[in-house]
Design an enzyme around this catalytic site. Structure first.
Site, PDB file in Angstrom:
ATOM      1  N   HIS A 225       0.859  -1.189   0.000  1.00 13.05           N
ATOM      2  CA  HIS A 225       0.000   0.000   0.000  1.00 13.05           C
ATOM      3  C   HIS A 225       0.893   1.235   0.000  1.00 13.05           C
ATOM      4  O   HIS A 225       1.414   1.628  -1.036  1.00 13.05           O
ATOM      5  CB  HIS A 225      -0.933  -0.048   1.205  1.00 13.05           C
ATOM      6  CG  HIS A 225      -2.024   0.981   1.192  1.00 13.05           C
ATOM      7  ND1 HIS A 225      -2.299   1.790   0.123  1.00 13.05           N
ATOM      8  CD2 HIS A 225      -2.933   1.344   2.160  1.00 13.05           C
ATOM      9  CE1 HIS A 225      -3.316   2.577   0.405  1.00 13.05           C
ATOM     10  NE2 HIS A 225      -3.711   2.336   1.634  1.00 13.05           N
ATOM     11  N   HIS A 264      -1.719  -1.493 -11.450  1.00 17.87           N
ATOM     12  CA  HIS A 264      -2.559  -0.971 -10.376  1.00 17.87           C
ATOM     13  C   HIS A 264      -3.785  -1.862 -10.240  1.00 17.87           C
ATOM     14  O   HIS A 264      -4.271  -2.422 -11.218  1.00 17.87           O
ATOM     15  CB  HIS A 264      -2.979   0.471 -10.677  1.00 17.87           C
ATOM     16  CG  HIS A 264      -3.535   1.201  -9.498  1.00 17.87           C
ATOM     17  ND1 HIS A 264      -4.837   1.050  -9.077  1.00 17.87           N
ATOM     18  CD2 HIS A 264      -2.963   2.088  -8.649  1.00 17.87           C
ATOM     19  CE1 HIS A 264      -5.041   1.815  -8.013  1.00 17.87           C
ATOM     20  NE2 HIS A 264      -3.927   2.452  -7.730  1.00 17.87           N
ATOM     21  N   ASP A 321       2.922   5.924  -7.774  1.00 18.13           N
ATOM     22  CA  ASP A 321       4.185   5.748  -7.058  1.00 18.13           C
ATOM     23  C   ASP A 321       5.401   5.879  -7.972  1.00 18.13           C
ATOM     24  O   ASP A 321       6.508   6.141  -7.498  1.00 18.13           O
ATOM     25  CB  ASP A 321       4.217   4.373  -6.385  1.00 18.13           C
ATOM     26  CG  ASP A 321       3.047   4.182  -5.448  1.00 18.13           C
ATOM     27  OD1 ASP A 321       2.937   4.951  -4.484  1.00 18.13           O
ATOM     28  OD2 ASP A 321       2.234   3.270  -5.689  1.00 18.13           O
TER      29      ASP A 321
END
Length: 393
Positions: A225, A264, A321
């Protein structure tokens, strides 16, 4: 129980709708993220983080007067109790920053009389305090673990500028502040992700705001996460230079492994936030005099997508990210602070969800979360085990 009546088992609750929300939506197949009806791409270009806090907590973008009032409230709540600072000084310097941040939340609760007030007004006050204080805690910890004195908040600085000032001990340039603030905007909310679900589950028990946020931080600390951008940056550091990036792609895919930052659970196209972060990463590298981390990322994205398509026959997409890692690194922020940075932004979303869960749920009264499970353990008999005394086992 007949097969037709058996419960459906869904790994990770994917595809299961557990509640309604007015806070945000992720439209994965279109690559859209929405905060209370507004596209995050528009918000990132036109708002500051404090405006997003107002939007999430008060359900509307603020007027100039409302924004000034909220900034004043946040500024007034930045300081943390001296006892908390002294407690941080007792922690080992190699303690995980996410553990430090999570441990600080109940300590903040100990100094907040609103924890016993069950009104929505009290919940909003606690939310504002958490948004204001968590950056102070994180900046203080970074300095304490380095043997430096914490820097007190500067009331003349806005939220993001103040955090960078407390972190580094000197004011950051305006471009860096803007990039950091945009990063906070982009990470502030993302619907029912793992940490938000954790916060809402705890809130459904009627626990107070600090308990719910502490649980959310614990969830965010996991590498699947909030730790994803940490893994991206470690990958970039392992590669080291742009000329090695393509070979890295081939080696990783040959070994059946993943390229960190690609893929994702929700988006079926590029994460819209990644396209905003990428040029900021490039510019932050230019300001730092070292653009290789952006350059490596760009090669990984291009070559990784192409190779994945050729090998798997399907597309893979970049997530938030992927470029936030190189952006923060170029700012000089330690890698192990990336997840806590995520938390000091997402606390705006978490607290909004706690308030919605407790005061504005879809049902007339918010429901205690109590999912079913399917027992797959063994029985000693047709229905239940027969107890055997210890001397007969």
């Amino acid at each position: 129980m007949t097969e037709a009546c058996a419960p459906t088992v869904n790994t990770g609750l994917r595809g299961v709708t557990v509640a309604s929300t007015k806070i945000s939506d992720v439209i994965g197949d279109q690559g859209k993220l929405i905060y209370r009806g507004f596209l995050v791409s528009d918000l990132a270009k036109n708002t500051c983080f404090e405006e997003i806090v107002h939007l999430l907590l008060f359900e509307k973008l603020p007027t100039a007067e409302e924004l000034t009032a909220l900034k004043q409230k946040l500024t007034a709540e930045r300081a943390v109790p001296d006892a908390l600072i002294e407690a941080l000084k007792t922690r080992p310097a190699d303690a995980l920053p996410m553990d430090i941040l999570q441990a600080a939340v109940p300590m903040l609760a100990n100094h907040d009389s609103d924890v016993t007030d069950t009104s929505q007004e009290a919940a909003l006050r606690m939310a504002i305090r958490l948004v204001a204080k968590l950056p102070t805690v994180l900046a203080a910890w970074e300095r304490i673990r380095k043997g430096l004195a914490p820097v007190s908040p500067d009331p003349e600085l806005d939220h993001s500028a103040n955090f960078l000032y407390m972190l580094f001990g000197k004011p950051a340039d305006s471009e860096t502040v803007r990039f950091f603030d945009t990063g906070l905007v982009l990470h502030a909310e993302h619907s029912f992700n793992a940490s938000t679900f954790a916060a809402r589950e705890v809130a459904s028990t009627r626990a107070h705001m600090y308990a719910a946020v502490s649980a959310a931080i614990g969830s965010l600390s996991g590498e699947l996460h909030g730790g994803a951008n940490v893994r991206v940056m470690r990958m970039l550091l392992d590669i080291g230079s742009p000329d090695k990036a393509e070979a890295y792609v081939n080696r990783v895919l040959d070994e059946g492994k993943k390229i960190m930052g690609l893929g994702h659970a929700v988006y079926k196209t590029d994460d819209p936030r990644a396209h905003i972060l990428a040029p900021m990463s490039k510019r932050a590298g230019e300001l730092a005099g070292d653009t290789r981390w952006y350059e490596i990322s760009k090669i990984l994205e291009e070559k990784g997508k192409k190779a994945f398509k050729e090998r798997k026959g399907t597309d893979i997409y970049v997530n938030v990210d992927f470029y936030s890692a190189s952006l923060y690194y170029s700012m000089g922020i330690p890698v192990d602070l990336y997840s806590p940075l995520f938390a000091i932004s997402r606390v705006a979303g978490w607290t909004a969800h706690v308030i919605e869960e407790q005061f504005a749920g879809a049902a007339p009264k918010p429901m205690l979360y109590r999912p079913e499970s399917k027992y797959i353990g063994e029985y000693c008999g047709p229905e239940e085990c027969r107890f055997v005394p210890m001397d007969q086992r």
